[in-house]
Scaffold this motif. Structure first.
Motif, PDB file in Angstrom:
ATOM      1  N   UNK A 144       0.839  -1.207   0.000  1.00 17.75           N
ATOM      2  CA  UNK A 144       0.000   0.000   0.000  1.00 17.75           C
ATOM      3  C   UNK A 144       0.872   1.255   0.000  1.00 17.75           C
ATOM      4  N   UNK A 145       1.969   1.237   0.762  1.00 18.55           N
ATOM      5  CA  UNK A 145       2.881   2.388   0.758  1.00 18.55           C
ATOM      6  C   UNK A 145       3.438   2.645  -0.637  1.00 18.55           C
ATOM      7  N   UNK A 160       2.973   4.518   5.814  1.00 18.99           N
ATOM      8  CA  UNK A 160       1.983   3.851   6.658  1.00 18.99           C
ATOM      9  C   UNK A 160       1.707   4.719   7.891  1.00 18.99           C
ATOM     10  N   UNK A 161       0.460   5.087   8.143  1.00 11.51           N
ATOM     11  CA  UNK A 161       0.164   5.975   9.264  1.00 11.51           C
ATOM     12  C   UNK A 161       0.168   5.282  10.621  1.00 11.51           C
ATOM     13  N   UNK A 162       0.012   3.956  10.648  1.00  5.82           N
ATOM     14  CA  UNK A 162      -0.070   3.217  11.903  1.00  5.82           C
ATOM     15  C   UNK A 162       0.131   1.736  11.608  1.00  5.82           C
ATOM     16  N   UNK A 163       0.616   1.005  12.588  1.00  7.66           N
ATOM     17  CA  UNK A 163       0.847  -0.426  12.409  1.00  7.66           C
ATOM     18  C   UNK A 163      -0.364  -1.291  12.701  1.00  7.66           C
ATOM     19  N   UNK A 164      -1.536  -0.693  12.903  1.00  3.52           N
ATOM     20  CA  UNK A 164      -2.737  -1.486  13.190  1.00  3.52           C
ATOM     21  C   UNK A 164      -3.392  -1.916  11.880  1.00  3.52           C
ATOM     22  N   UNK A 165      -4.080  -3.055  11.920  1.00  2.00           N
ATOM     23  CA  UNK A 165      -4.676  -3.585  10.699  1.00  2.00           C
ATOM     24  C   UNK A 165      -5.717  -2.652  10.093  1.00  2.00           C
ATOM     25  N   UNK A 166      -6.382  -1.861  10.911  1.00  5.08           N
ATOM     26  CA  UNK A 166      -7.383  -0.921  10.382  1.00  5.08           C
ATOM     27  C   UNK A 166      -6.751   0.115   9.461  1.00  5.08           C
TER      28      UNK A 166
END
Length: 128
Positions: A82-83, A90-96
Motif C-alpha cells: 500500500x505504501x 503507513x500511518x499506523x501499524x494497526x490492521x485498520x
C-alpha cells in the motif's frame, strides 16, 4: 474551492489483536487530503474540478490477509504494498490502517488517475 464531506462516522476503538495506541484510534486515513481532478457528468456534459480527495474508515474486526490477483498476501506484505501503491507512508501499524489503504486504492470514482492506478494494481494478470 472546498466541498462538503459526503459522509463521516467515527467511534471509539477497542483493540482486538493489535495494540491500543493513539495512532491506532479511529477513524483511519492512509493518505492526507490530496488535490485530484474529479470528473462528473450531467446529461451529456462533462465537468472537471480539482477537489481534495480523502478517505476515512472505521473498521471492527481483523485484517490478516488480502487477495490480490488470486494470491493471498499477509498483512505485513500489504503495509509495504500500500505504501508503494499510494506513495504515502503507513500511518499506523494497526490492521485498520491497512483497511484504510485498501479502501483508498479501491475508491476511484471520477478520477482518471485513481482509476488507472486501480487497473494497474488489480487488472489483468501479468508475470511477477
Amino acid at each position: 474551492e472546498s466541498a462538503d464531506p459526503i459522509f463521516f462516522a467515527g467511534h471509539t476503538r477497542f483493540a482486538t489483536t493489535s495494540k491500543a495506541t493513539f495512532d491506532g484510534t479511529h477513524p483511519h486515513q492512509w493518505t492526507p487530503p490530496t488535490p485530484r481532478n474529479i470528473w462528473t457528468r450531467e446529461g451529456v456534459t462533462w465537468d472537471c474540478k480539482t477537489l481534495n480527495v480523502e478517505s476515512f474508515i472505521c473498521h471492527n474486526g481483523d485484517l490478516d490477509a488480502f487477495e490480490i490477483g488470486e494470491v493471498t498476501h499477509s498483512l505485513e506484505f500489504l503495509f509495504d504494498w500500500i505504501q508503494r501503491a499510494t506513495h504515502a507512508p503507513c500511518p499506523s501499524g494497526v490492521d485498520s490502517a491497512a483497511v484504510a489503504g485498501i479502501i483508498e486504492l479501491l475508491r476511484t470514482k471520477g478520477s482518471w488517475y485513481l482509476s488507472l492506478r486501480f487497473g494497474f494494481l488489480f487488472g489483468p494478470d501479468r508475470p511477477t
